[in-house]
Design a protein around this motif. Structure first.
Motif, short mmCIF file in Angstrom:
data_model
loop_
_atom_site.label_atom_id
_atom_site.label_comp_id
_atom_site.label_asym_id
_atom_site.label_seq_id
_atom_site.Cartn_x
_atom_site.Cartn_y
_atom_site.Cartn_z
N LEU A 1 -7.65 37.82 -8.09
CA LEU A 1 -7.70 36.29 -8.39
C LEU A 1 -6.63 36.28 -9.53
O LEU A 1 -5.64 35.05 -9.16
CB LEU A 1 -9.06 35.89 -8.81
N HIS A 2 -6.20 36.90 -10.48
CA HIS A 2 -5.31 36.73 -11.36
C HIS A 2 -3.99 37.01 -10.75
O HIS A 2 -3.15 36.18 -10.90
CB HIS A 2 -5.36 38.10 -12.37
N GLU B 1 -14.04 30.01 -13.11
CA GLU B 1 -15.10 30.66 -12.84
C GLU B 1 -15.94 30.52 -11.73
O GLU B 1 -16.93 29.90 -11.59
CB GLU B 1 -16.03 30.52 -14.04
N PRO B 2 -15.36 30.99 -10.54
CA PRO B 2 -16.14 30.85 -9.36
C PRO B 2 -17.23 31.77 -9.40
O PRO B 2 -17.59 32.86 -9.80
CB PRO B 2 -15.15 31.41 -8.28
N ASN C 1 -9.86 32.87 -3.92
CA ASN C 1 -8.70 33.79 -3.83
C ASN C 1 -7.67 33.35 -2.69
O ASN C 1 -6.43 33.27 -3.05
CB ASN C 1 -9.20 35.28 -3.39
N ASN C 2 -8.25 32.97 -1.39
CA ASN C 2 -7.33 32.65 -0.47
C ASN C 2 -6.71 31.28 -0.79
O ASN C 2 -5.39 31.06 -0.30
CB ASN C 2 -8.04 32.63 0.76
N ALA C 3 -7.38 30.21 -1.54
CA ALA C 3 -6.93 29.01 -1.81
C ALA C 3 -5.76 29.18 -2.77
O ALA C 3 -4.82 28.48 -2.68
CB ALA C 3 -8.05 28.30 -2.46
N ALA C 4 -5.83 29.87 -3.63
CA ALA C 4 -4.85 30.23 -4.58
C ALA C 4 -3.41 30.88 -4.22
O ALA C 4 -2.25 30.51 -4.35
CB ALA C 4 -5.18 31.43 -5.85
N TRP C 5 -3.82 31.64 -2.90
CA TRP C 5 -2.56 32.35 -2.36
C TRP C 5 -1.81 31.25 -1.45
O TRP C 5 -0.71 31.12 -1.41
CB TRP C 5 -3.16 33.45 -1.56
N SER C 6 -2.75 30.48 -0.58
CA SER C 6 -2.18 29.60 0.30
C SER C 6 -1.36 28.41 -0.58
O SER C 6 -0.47 27.74 0.02
CB SER C 6 -3.23 28.96 1.24
N PRO D 1 -5.74 28.29 -15.97
CA PRO D 1 -6.97 28.79 -16.47
C PRO D 1 -7.72 30.10 -15.80
O PRO D 1 -8.09 30.93 -16.45
CB PRO D 1 -7.97 27.75 -16.43
N ILE D 2 -7.40 30.05 -14.29
CA ILE D 2 -7.82 31.26 -13.63
C ILE D 2 -7.04 32.43 -14.22
O ILE D 2 -7.67 33.58 -14.40
CB ILE D 2 -7.36 31.18 -12.10
N LEU D 3 -5.74 32.54 -14.39
CA LEU D 3 -4.68 33.48 -14.70
C LEU D 3 -5.15 33.96 -16.01
O LEU D 3 -5.31 34.97 -16.22
CB LEU D 3 -3.36 33.03 -14.63
N LEU D 4 -5.66 33.07 -16.88
CA LEU D 4 -5.98 33.38 -18.52
C LEU D 4 -7.55 33.64 -18.58
O LEU D 4 -7.81 34.36 -19.55
CB LEU D 4 -5.84 32.22 -19.14
N HIS D 5 -8.39 33.72 -17.53
CA HIS D 5 -9.80 34.04 -17.68
C HIS D 5 -10.05 35.46 -17.77
O HIS D 5 -9.63 36.25 -16.78
CB HIS D 5 -10.61 33.47 -16.57
N PRO D 6 -10.67 36.01 -18.92
CA PRO D 6 -10.73 37.74 -18.97
C PRO D 6 -11.50 37.94 -17.85
O PRO D 6 -11.59 39.25 -17.52
CB PRO D 6 -11.23 37.58 -20.26
N LYS D 7 -12.57 37.38 -17.25
CA LYS D 7 -13.43 38.07 -16.41
C LYS D 7 -13.01 37.63 -14.81
O LYS D 7 -13.89 38.14 -14.13
CB LYS D 7 -15.00 37.56 -16.62
#
Length: 917
Positions: free
Chosen positions: A795-796, A741-742, A751-756, A784-790
């Motif tokens: 980011l998903h 929940e950033p 987003n960039n952290a998740a990609w790298s 949890p990022i992938l499952l977070h509805p908001k």
């Protein structure tokens, strides 16, 4: 309680500094500002300011007024002041407001508004009481002054006014009072009354809504007021009511719409603008469409007329000149905001609500799901119409929204009026028609498209108009239809529409009027985006034109030219590697690069432009890479030192993060473009880039971290051997950055952290022990990022790709989690366009399914849907799909058949056709 009294020496020091502040020399001003700021540490500074304002009648009024403005600017200090100081300041300011000359009373009034906002009315009820009493004063000046304070307070903090104090609600008394004063013989009092009442509409104040019918009756009564300022506030109130309580206006909509149509044509533009806002608000609410629809035939032609430049606009614009040789005033150049590079994936087709809405009116809307930094293509054009929101802009924005809402119906209603404008002998009429045509481009494209075979040649021809304002608006409108012009439908379409549009806009890029240059350059950048690789056959003439513009443009347009060059590089990609193109483009860029000092803000857009150019040119950029790489590292180093100094001494100005962000982005561009050939530069350059990068990952400002994580991913792809020794420290920071929940401002960094993460995992390789230590902490944050509805869609997507890639490398550690995320994973990526990232992610998912087949059981429909949405999977991935699907079928043929039978027909058909299952 003893009253506060000033110390003579301190009073003289503050008074002397205020007197010196009237000196206009910049150096003196800086010293004075610093000195005044230092006074804020004195616990009773605000009392001295109040004393100078209120108790020194022998002092010149301008000096006392400056003290009043300083008091307003430092109003928050009252929260930490002693009771003695608080009491003195409140009492003295109120008394001065009651019985002082106009200039001093005005300053005291501004202080009262500021203190009411900080303290809140609940903690200063005697102030409200005095203001209410002054509304009944026999002195009209006192009445107007008190109402002026009420208006500012009601506008700035209506919720704070709408409170209960000691068991009563002041508004319960004040609202009827304001309603009564709306009939005051003095027009200023009537205007204040209507304005104050209107500000309580958006917050749903019960004290106002208890009198809602009386309020609406009051508005109708004041609608024909002889004073335009009163009518303006009436229109504003009706707009606010339409937004907040439309059901109250609908029974009277016939009268209200007549009045608003009439007011939209008011000779006073401030009244017309407020009335025009009504139509914009009306159009923006989809629930009100049935009420607006019958009014289309009357509203749209009025809006069309409002888009004609007024005499004041033309005087302000002074747009007739061939002014290409006239230097720009620095005040004409708006500050630009630079966001870091964001990694995103391309989708096959936009779905409703995902598109950025771009307008010519200084506004854009993006859906809440999207976190990317959108550059508003038409931003520069918005300046063309005025520095402020005005009637022309508002009418164009309203027409744009009406077009989106009603499409072909609006077109049918407006077509005869539009034809009259476009083919008028009056240039101002033609110009407004061209603006309208551009404003309608998005919503009415289906019904306008049949006419474009006539309209596009008309617009291209209009680029020859003698009036610069006509040429500039035509550029913008052509930009709005660029996607139609650039469609690769046929050679005939290309020769008839695309090439002439491109050539026409390139001529405008080199126009002798700066406004036309700006519009032409912006529109050409839009054309580049839409045309993409279609531009490749024309690259040499395009580059020669843009390079010629470098020698022709003044300061402001050079900044737009950088954007056009960067966008061109993004559009044509590696086609720019051709040595001819490199030799055309690089000399003017390197010449500018060498002339700009490290602290020159013009270096920022040039760095941004070069980041795109380096990626496109790839290895062909090598001759220029050395000095550019070294300078970027130096800029990163000096920016970090400046920030460190600021952290140690917060009295210094906070350094501009933009130099750091764009330097990191250009280093990313070099890493992407040159890949492994960058390694020698990284190894030889001092200070050490990778040590600096580790510091950037901890930077308190999110855009810096965002660009730093992009650089981590790009270095992982091209220079992994050099990056690897630093990864233990980098991964520690990276894991912390992955937040389900950033905050909004941290989304792009996350987003960039998740990609790298995914790029690093791939480069470590299969079951690499060093990376294994991070798998569990990474997966426990990515799922949890992938499952977070908001969480934003991007980011998903990046979380899903990285989960897939980590799964590809470490399936045993990730596969047990498959049932938890499989459905969301497939939903996140099924619309993404085929590419290598998606391929490696899906190979990872397939590996996880092979490792834990039961993990996909509950998500089989989504898994099959994601498989059949591929257009061209790689042979390796296609084989994995085939093996898995055949395995499911062979394991339990009857069960598989029953399950497939429940799938949508399109999925059944593709599974059978492609994989025989």
């Amino acid at each position: 309680m003893a009253t506060w009294t000033p110390q003579p020496a301190a009073l003289q020091e503050i008074l002397g500094t205020i007197r010196e502040s009237t000196n206009t020399q910049n150096k003196v001003q800086r010293v004075i500002t610093h000195k005044l700021n230092s006074f804020t540490r004195a616990p009773d500074y605000i009392a001295y300011l109040a004393y100078i304002l209120t108790s020194l009648p022998q002092e010149e009024e301008p000096i006392r007024t400056i003290a009043g403005y300083l008091l307003k600017n430092n109003s928050r200090l009252i929260l930490s002041a002693s009771l003695e100081v608080v009491q003195y300041v409140k009492t003295s300011v109120l008394q001065t407001f009651y019985d002082s000359p106009p200039l001093i009373r005005n300053a005291a009034g501004q202080d009262i508004v500021a203190f009411l906002g900080v303290l809140e009315p609940r903690n200063w009820p005697d102030c409200l009481q005095q203001l209410v009493n002054m509304l009944d004063s026999p002195d009209i000046e006192q009445q107007v002054a008190a109402f002026g304070v009420f208006e500012r307070a009601c506008e700035d903090f209506p919720r704070k006014m709408d409170v209960e104090i000691n068991g009563t609600r002041p508004l319960d008394f004040m609202i009827p009072k304001f309603l009564q004063l709306s009939e005051h013989p003095n027009s200023k009092m009537r205007a204040h009354a209507v304005a104050c009442l209107s500000y309580f509409v958006p917050i749903g104040s019960q004290s106002l809504f208890a009198h809602i019918d009386t309020f609406i009756a009051c508005l109708f009564k004041r609608a024909s007021d002889e004073e335009s300022v009163v009518r303006r506030h009436v229109c504003q109130a009706l707009v606010l009511l339409l937004a907040a309580r439309p059901e109250k206006l609908m029974p009277e909509m016939s009268n209200v719409s007549e009045y608003m149509l009439y007011s939209t044509k008011d000779k006073d533009e401030s009244v017309a603008l407020e009335a025009c806002e009504f139509w914009l608000t009306f159009a923006e609410d989809p629930d009100l469409a049935p009420y607006l629809h019958p009014l289309l035939a009357r509203v749209s032609p009025v809006l069309l007329d409002c888009m004609i430049y007024g005499e004041d606009d033309l005087m302000w614009l002074d747009a007739e000149a061939e002014d290409t040789n006239v230097p720009d005033k620095e005040s004409d150049i708006k500050p630009r905001h630079y966001g870091g590079k964001t990694h995103g994936l391309e989708r096959d087709a936009p779905t409703n609500g995902d598109e950025t809405k771009r307008g010519a009116y200084g506004e854009e809307t993006i859906d809440d799901d999207d976190d990317d930094d959108f550059a508003l293509d038409d931003e520069e054009f918005a300046d063309e119409m005025s520095t402020e929101w005005n009637l022309r802009k508002c009418a164009a924005a309203a027409l744009d929204v009406l077009a989106v809402r009603f499409g072909a119906e609006l077109m049918n209603v407006l077509l005869p009026h539009l034809k009259n404008k476009l083919w008028s002998s009056e240039w101002l009429e033609r110009e407004s028609g061209i603006l309208a045509l551009g404003a309608m481009a998005e919503g009415c494209i289906d019904s306008i498209e049949p006419h474009l075979t006539t309209l596009i040649p008309y617009l291209i021809n209009t680029l020859n108009d003698t009036k610069p304002l006509v040429r500039s608006i035509t550029c913008w409108t052509l930009g709005r239809y660029a996607s139609w012009c650039t469609q690769p439908i046929s050679d005939e379409h290309k020769n008839q529409f695309f090439v002439p549009t491109m050539e026409g806009l390139l001529r405008m890029v080199l126009d002798d009027n700066k406004r036309v240059q700006e519009a032409g350059c912006s529109a050409f950048a839009t054309l580049e985006e839409d045309a993409g690789p279609e531009l490749v056959p024309y690259l040499e003439p395009v580059l020669r034109n843009l390079v010629f513009a470098f020698g022709k443009y003044q300061h402001k347009n050079i900044l737009i030219l950088y954007d056009a060059v960067g966008t061109l590089a993004d559009a044509v990609g590696r086609a720019l590697q051709n040595s001819t193109y490199v030799e055309i483009l690089m000399p003017p860029l390197t010449e500018r690069w060498s002339k700009l000092l490290d602290d020159d803000e013009d270096l920022i857009p040039l760095l941004e432009c070069l980041a795109s150019v380096t990626i496109a040119m790839g290895s062909a950029f090598a001759p220029y890479a050395g000095p550019i790489f070294q300078r970027c590292v130096n800029l990163v180093h000096s920016s970090l030192l400046q920030y460190q100094a600021y952290q140690q001494n917060p009295e210094l100005d906070e350094p501009d993060k933009a130099f750091l962000v764009v330097s990191l982005d250009l280093l990313s561009g070099l890493a992407q473009g040159m890949s492994g050939t960058l390694e020698p530069l990284i190894s030889q350059t001092q200070p050490d880039l990778l040590a600096l990068l580790t510091v950037c990952l901890k930077h308190p400002q999110a855009p810096v971290r965002q660009s730093a994580y992009a650089l981590v991913g790009d270095l992982a792809m091209g220079c992994f051997g050099l990056l690897r020794p630093h990864l233990p420290g980098i991964m520690e920071e990276l894991i912390l950055q992955l937040d389900p929940e950033p905050k909004v401002e941290f989304i792009s960094a996350c987003n960039n952290a998740a990609w790298s993460v995914g790029e690093v995992a791939l480069r470590y390789g299969q079951n690499e022990p060093e990376f294994q230590q991070w798998v569990v902490p990474l997966i426990s944050r990515l799922i949890p990022i992938l499952l977070h509805p908001k969480a934003p869609r991007s980011l998903h997507e990046n979380a899903a790709v990285s989960i897939g890639r980590i799964g590809l490398m470490h399936p045993v550690l990730v596969a047990p989690h498959l049932p938890e995320f499989a459905q969301s994973w497939c939903q996140a990526l099924y619309e993404i366009r085929d590419n290598e990232e998606k391929d490696s992610a899906f190979r990872g998912l397939c590996t996880l399914v092979q490792t834990n087949p039961a993990g996909i059981a509950k998500s089989l429909l989504w898994f099959c849907n994601a498989i059949v949405r591929w257009n061209q999977p790689s042979p390796e991935l296609n084989q994995m799909f085939q093996q898995l699907l055949s395995g499911f079928k062979n394991h339990d043929e009857a069960g598989w058949a029953a399950q497939v039978q429940s799938f949508p027909p399109i999925i059944q058909e593709r599974l059978a056709t492609r994989y025989g299952v």
